[in-house]
Design an enzyme around this catalytic site. Structure first.
Site, PDB file in Angstrom:
ATOM      1  N   CYS A   2     -82.460 -12.373 -40.861  1.00 42.52           N
ATOM      2  CA  CYS A   2     -83.465 -11.588 -40.138  1.00 42.52           C
ATOM      3  C   CYS A   2     -84.882 -12.007 -40.525  1.00 42.52           C
ATOM      4  O   CYS A   2     -85.123 -12.481 -41.628  1.00 42.52           O
ATOM      5  CB  CYS A   2     -83.316 -10.116 -40.466  1.00 42.52           C
ATOM      6  SG  CYS A   2     -81.670  -9.504 -40.172  1.00 42.52           S
ATOM      7  N   ARG A  27     -84.942 -19.059 -38.727  1.00 41.22           N
ATOM      8  CA  ARG A  27     -84.039 -18.302 -39.592  1.00 41.22           C
ATOM      9  C   ARG A  27     -82.778 -17.883 -38.846  1.00 41.22           C
ATOM     10  O   ARG A  27     -81.822 -17.413 -39.460  1.00 41.22           O
ATOM     11  CB  ARG A  27     -84.752 -17.051 -40.134  1.00 41.22           C
ATOM     12  CG  ARG A  27     -85.933 -17.372 -41.041  1.00 41.22           C
ATOM     13  CD  ARG A  27     -86.779 -16.138 -41.285  1.00 41.22           C
ATOM     14  NE  ARG A  27     -86.150 -15.176 -42.169  1.00 41.22           N
ATOM     15  CZ  ARG A  27     -86.212 -15.206 -43.480  1.00 41.22           C
ATOM     16  NH1 ARG A  27     -86.875 -16.165 -44.079  1.00 41.22           N
ATOM     17  NH2 ARG A  27     -85.622 -14.287 -44.213  1.00 41.22           N
ATOM     18  N   TRP A  74     -80.396 -10.985 -37.268  1.00 42.40           N
ATOM     19  CA  TRP A  74     -79.157 -11.754 -37.350  1.00 42.40           C
ATOM     20  C   TRP A  74     -78.099 -10.732 -37.717  1.00 42.40           C
ATOM     21  O   TRP A  74     -78.109 -10.176 -38.812  1.00 42.40           O
ATOM     22  CB  TRP A  74     -79.291 -12.847 -38.423  1.00 42.40           C
ATOM     23  CG  TRP A  74     -77.989 -13.468 -38.816  1.00 42.40           C
ATOM     24  CD1 TRP A  74     -77.195 -13.122 -39.873  1.00 42.40           C
ATOM     25  CD2 TRP A  74     -77.319 -14.553 -38.164  1.00 42.40           C
ATOM     26  NE1 TRP A  74     -76.085 -13.916 -39.907  1.00 42.40           N
ATOM     27  CE2 TRP A  74     -76.127 -14.797 -38.879  1.00 42.40           C
ATOM     28  CE3 TRP A  74     -77.603 -15.331 -37.043  1.00 42.40           C
ATOM     29  CZ2 TRP A  74     -75.228 -15.794 -38.516  1.00 42.40           C
ATOM     30  CZ3 TRP A  74     -76.705 -16.315 -36.683  1.00 42.40           C
ATOM     31  CH2 TRP A  74     -75.539 -16.547 -37.417  1.00 42.40           C
ATOM     32  N   ASN A 100     -84.792  -6.475 -43.580  1.00 41.65           N
ATOM     33  CA  ASN A 100     -84.040  -7.713 -43.799  1.00 41.65           C
ATOM     34  C   ASN A 100     -83.240  -7.505 -45.073  1.00 41.65           C
ATOM     35  O   ASN A 100     -83.781  -7.050 -46.077  1.00 41.65           O
ATOM     36  CB  ASN A 100     -85.037  -8.874 -43.953  1.00 41.65           C
ATOM     37  CG  ASN A 100     -84.356 -10.177 -44.324  1.00 41.65           C
ATOM     38  OD1 ASN A 100     -83.143 -10.299 -44.221  1.00 41.65           O
ATOM     39  ND2 ASN A 100     -85.152 -11.146 -44.751  1.00 41.65           N
ATOM     40  N   GLY A 101     -81.933  -7.815 -45.043  1.00 41.19           N
ATOM     41  CA  GLY A 101     -81.095  -7.626 -46.224  1.00 41.19           C
ATOM     42  C   GLY A 101     -79.881  -6.786 -45.874  1.00 41.19           C
ATOM     43  O   GLY A 101     -79.565  -6.590 -44.696  1.00 41.19           O
ATOM     44  N   GLU A 481     -62.650 -31.229 -49.281  1.00 39.19           N
ATOM     45  CA  GLU A 481     -63.951 -30.801 -48.754  1.00 39.19           C
ATOM     46  C   GLU A 481     -65.045 -31.774 -49.219  1.00 39.19           C
ATOM     47  O   GLU A 481     -65.924 -32.149 -48.444  1.00 39.19           O
ATOM     48  CB  GLU A 481     -64.238 -29.355 -49.198  1.00 39.19           C
ATOM     49  CG  GLU A 481     -65.599 -28.803 -48.815  1.00 39.19           C
ATOM     50  CD  GLU A 481     -65.918 -28.843 -47.316  1.00 39.19           C
ATOM     51  OE1 GLU A 481     -65.028 -29.130 -46.505  1.00 39.19           O
ATOM     52  OE2 GLU A 481     -67.093 -28.607 -46.971  1.00 39.19           O
ATOM     53  N   LYS A 485     -67.459 -33.938 -46.704  1.00 38.40           N
ATOM     54  CA  LYS A 485     -68.936 -33.875 -46.765  1.00 38.40           C
ATOM     55  C   LYS A 485     -69.516 -35.279 -46.873  1.00 38.40           C
ATOM     56  O   LYS A 485     -70.475 -35.613 -46.202  1.00 38.40           O
ATOM     57  CB  LYS A 485     -69.410 -33.082 -47.990  1.00 38.40           C
ATOM     58  CG  LYS A 485     -69.461 -31.600 -47.986  1.00 38.40           C
ATOM     59  CD  LYS A 485     -70.269 -30.895 -46.980  1.00 38.40           C
ATOM     60  CE  LYS A 485     -69.528 -30.783 -45.680  1.00 38.40           C
ATOM     61  NZ  LYS A 485     -68.933 -29.536 -45.352  1.00 38.40           N
ATOM     62  N   GLU A 488     -69.193 -37.248 -43.547  1.00 43.29           N
ATOM     63  CA  GLU A 488     -69.956 -36.823 -42.377  1.00 43.29           C
ATOM     64  C   GLU A 488     -71.450 -37.041 -42.526  1.00 43.29           C
ATOM     65  O   GLU A 488     -72.117 -37.294 -41.529  1.00 43.29           O
ATOM     66  CB  GLU A 488     -69.620 -35.397 -41.952  1.00 43.29           C
ATOM     67  CG  GLU A 488     -70.008 -34.325 -42.925  1.00 43.29           C
ATOM     68  CD  GLU A 488     -69.614 -32.931 -42.457  1.00 43.29           C
ATOM     69  OE1 GLU A 488     -69.575 -32.691 -41.242  1.00 43.29           O
ATOM     70  OE2 GLU A 488     -69.366 -32.076 -43.326  1.00 43.29           O
ATOM     71  N   HIS A 504     -47.607 -43.108 -54.897  1.00 41.00           N
ATOM     72  CA  HIS A 504     -46.636 -43.292 -53.814  1.00 41.00           C
ATOM     73  C   HIS A 504     -47.228 -44.125 -52.681  1.00 41.00           C
ATOM     74  O   HIS A 504     -46.719 -44.088 -51.567  1.00 41.00           O
ATOM     75  CB  HIS A 504     -46.142 -41.929 -53.324  1.00 41.00           C
ATOM     76  CG  HIS A 504     -45.452 -41.160 -54.414  1.00 41.00           C
ATOM     77  ND1 HIS A 504     -44.189 -41.473 -54.845  1.00 41.00           N
ATOM     78  CD2 HIS A 504     -45.875 -40.138 -55.198  1.00 41.00           C
ATOM     79  CE1 HIS A 504     -43.857 -40.659 -55.847  1.00 41.00           C
ATOM     80  NE2 HIS A 504     -44.872 -39.851 -56.068  1.00 41.00           N
ATOM     81  N   LYS A 603     -72.923 -28.787 -34.271  1.00 36.10           N
ATOM     82  CA  LYS A 603     -72.721 -27.645 -35.164  1.00 36.10           C
ATOM     83  C   LYS A 603     -71.592 -26.755 -34.673  1.00 36.10           C
ATOM     84  O   LYS A 603     -70.834 -26.200 -35.443  1.00 36.10           O
ATOM     85  CB  LYS A 603     -74.028 -26.846 -35.278  1.00 36.10           C
ATOM     86  CG  LYS A 603     -73.983 -25.705 -36.285  1.00 36.10           C
ATOM     87  CD  LYS A 603     -73.906 -26.212 -37.718  1.00 36.10           C
ATOM     88  CE  LYS A 603     -73.618 -25.126 -38.714  1.00 36.10           C
ATOM     89  NZ  LYS A 603     -73.082 -25.654 -39.977  1.00 36.10           N
TER      90      LYS A 603
END
Ligand code: F6R
Length: 608
Positions: A2, A27, A74, A100-101, A481, A485, A488, A504, A603
């Site tokens: 927010c 934001r 948000w 905000n929060g 992961e 990263k 990409e 193996h 995205k």
């Protein structure tokens, strides 16, 4: 997340507020609104969607006045809608608030206020604030705000106006950013400096628990006990673009650094010591949980990797068999789904086409579906039976970082919730895990301190064309992961392998100088991991290891080691992924790649 703005001066406030909000668009937001005081009345204008909608509404029905507050929301508590958007007011509309929060104890406060006769119109946590200020108001807005804030738990930056003190804005912050912009004859508040840079470069940077009272001609700052504070004016020398990234060079780096906070936010009000796990959007009963004989976790990319950790922890704690599936594969393999199946779909955006299709398949076969998503009101959240929101805030960099770690937290929460209901883990073990989870933000903070070593490593190895990530158990999940990263954003080919599987086949690829990142955070697998490291070392690999403090013996086997703070092995992925995120970031920088917008990637992948 927010954005807040506020203006008090001599010019019409509405345009200035919208202009300020536009500078906070980076934001992320899904609704917007302003409240302006005019002739003993607060006029509010709110819309769902973009600021352009608000501008259109304001040009149709302008609101006048020289004091006001504004907000881009948000969504966290309650879907994006006009009713849930800010500013929120008390019942007779004399007090308006932007926030905000997250107010952690809002449910408790809502009940308390309802007993006192207050009615609520929105689903938000914020709406308790105008009612609390109303309850405590006795002719002095600052005093009422101080008393209201005493009751709040959680994080907040608040801007408050009241028709009875029409020249004033009262604001306060705790764990959410808030600055004050200073100008001759007019003053501002904002979540972030870019919102005021068109107007002024003179600002106060408020600290936690500091209150500020602004009028057109004065700015007074107070501590929580009402003492006046003198603050130094900060002169802004940098430009708005840098500020949007919070001083970081890229959104990805900013988002990596936000992880301690968003991990805490995602646990907030759900995981508390000595209390039941609270999941207000999961309504599964004990009877329904006892009936589950199989869990499918379905997701794509990074979210799929979070699901692999989910499998491990749900099986370990709740003793229910779990399968993890890549969403684009799941629906084409005729999976066995029925009313005893629990599906957990994991999606940051909540809009990924393959994940959505898998969810629909599950629903059509009577599975119960929990959505783990970061976007309130997303399609996935609307179509699932239950929701667990990750509160990571908007993720702008294409490469997912803070969404992943908050998805891990969601996996732990679901595992504990199922385990508690199935009584597969004792209450004391649950408390022990919760306590360790509460400690995670500070361990992640420690892990962020390794930047210099990682930068050095990146400089030395950025010319590599292939790398390997090895691990066992949960370390293998994190290796996947880390490898994704790196691929990409630095375009370096990399593979993640279960360390025991190397011999193996893939070990044939190891030759002199091959770079191997070896994760060794799982104490029960440590010795086995060291043996696997020796296998690649003897074939010439250059091995950099990640280990927990206290495991210095690994130094005999590897070329370099980075120590992470001691963490409960089950929770280690949340900490061990951080250096891997930083590694891919600095590799990408070394190679001059476009970190935030890697080639060929989007995205939100809304096509199959
Ligand atoms: C990688 C990344 C992608 C996403 C994947 C799923 O950094 O961001 O792999 O994780 O496209 O997206 P969501 O979570 O939005 O469904």
């Amino acid at each position: 997340m927010c954005g807040i703005v506020g203006y008090t001066g001599k010019r019409e406030a509405s345009g200035i507020l919208v202009e300020g909000l536009a500078k906070l668009e980076y934001r992320g937001y899904d609704s917007a609104g302003i409240a302006v005081i005019d002739n003993n009345k607060i006029n509010v204008s709110k819309v769902k969607g973009r600021l352009a909608n608000l501008e259109a509404q304001l040009s149709e029905s302008p609101i006048q006045g020289v004091v006001g507050i504004g907000h881009t929301r948000w969504a966290t508590h309650g879907a994006p809608s006009v009713t849930n958007s800010h500013p929120h007011t008390n019942e007779n509309g004399t007090i308006a608030v932007v926030h905000n929060g997250i107010i952690e104890n809002y449910l408790e406060l809502r009940e308390w206020l309802k007993e006192k006769g207050y009615n609520f119109v929105s689903e938000t946590d914020t709406e308790v604030v105008p009612h609390l200020v109303d309850y405590f108001y006795n002719g002095n807005l600052l005093e009422a705000a101080m008393k209201a804030v005493e009751k709040l738990e959680g994080s907040y930056a608040l801007g408050i106006v009241n028709v009875n003190e029409p020249d004033k804005i009262v604001a306060v912050r705790k764990d959410s950013p808030l600055i004050v912009g200073l100008k001759d004859g007019e003053n501002f508040i904002a979540s972030d400096i870019p919102a005021v840079l068109n107007e002024t470069r003179q600002v106060y940077l408020l600290e936690d628990n500091q209150f500020v009272v602004l009028t057109a001609s004065s700015v007074d700052i107070y501590s929580a006990d009402g003492q006046k504070i003198e603050k130094e004016v900060y002169h802004v020398t940098w430009n708005a673009d840098a500020a949007e990234k919070g001083g970081y060079d890229h959104f990805m780096l900013k988002e990596i650094h936000e992880q301690p906070k968003v991990i805490k936010d995602t646990m907030t009000s759900r995981i508390m010591l000595g209390e039941e796990i609270k999941l207000d959007k999961i309504t599964l009963t004990k009877e329904q949980i006892d009936n589950i004989d199989k869990v499918y976790i379905v997701a794509c990319g990074t979210a799929y990797h979070a699901g692999i950790v989910g499998k491990y922890v749900i099986e370990k704690l709740a003793r229910i068999p779990v399968e993890v599936d890549i969403a684009s594969e799941f629906r084409y393999r005729d999976p066995i789904i029925n009313e005893k199946t629990l599906m957990i779909v994991v999606s940051q955006s909540g809009e990924t086409a393959d994940t959505l299709a898998a969810l629909r398949l599950g629903k059509s076969k009577n599975a119960r579906v929990i959505a783990v998503t970061n976007v309130v009101g997303s399609t996935v959240s609307r179509e699932a039976d239950d929701i667990l929101y990750t509160w990571a805030g908007p993720e702008i960099a294409v490469a997912s970082t803070k969404a992943y770690t908050t998805q891990l937290i969601a996996m732990y929460i679901i595992a504990l919730f199922l385990a508690k209901n199935k009584e597969t883990v004792s209450d004391s073990q649950i408390e022990e895990i919760k306590e360790a989870m509460i400690g995670l933000p500070s361990l992640v903070e420690d892990a962020l301190n390794h930047k210099d070593n990682i930068k050095k490593f990146a400089k030395e190895f950025a010319k590599e064309t292939d790398m390997f990530f090895l691990g066992r158990g949960l370390d293998y999940a994190v290796a996947m992961e880390g490898s994704l990263k790196l691929k990409e954003i630095s375009y370096i080919h990399s593979e993640a392998y279960a360390a025991g599987e190397l011999k193996h086949g893939p070990i044939a690829l190891i030759e002199d100088g091959t770079v191997v990142i070896a994760l060794a955070t799982q104490e029960d697998l440590f010795d086995k991991m060291v043996s696997n490291i020796k296998e690649v070392k003897t074939r010439g690999a250059h091995v950099a290891a990640l280990a927990l403090e206290g495991n210095q013996t690994i130094e005999k086997t590897v070329d370099a080691v980075l120590y992470l703070p001691k963490v409960m092995p089950l929770l280690a992925p949340v900490v061990s992924v951080v250096p891997l995120q930083l590694l891919s970031y600095y590799m990408s920088i070394e190679k001059g790649c476009d970190v935030d917008k890697p080639r060929n990637l989007a995205k939100s992948v809304t096509v199959e």
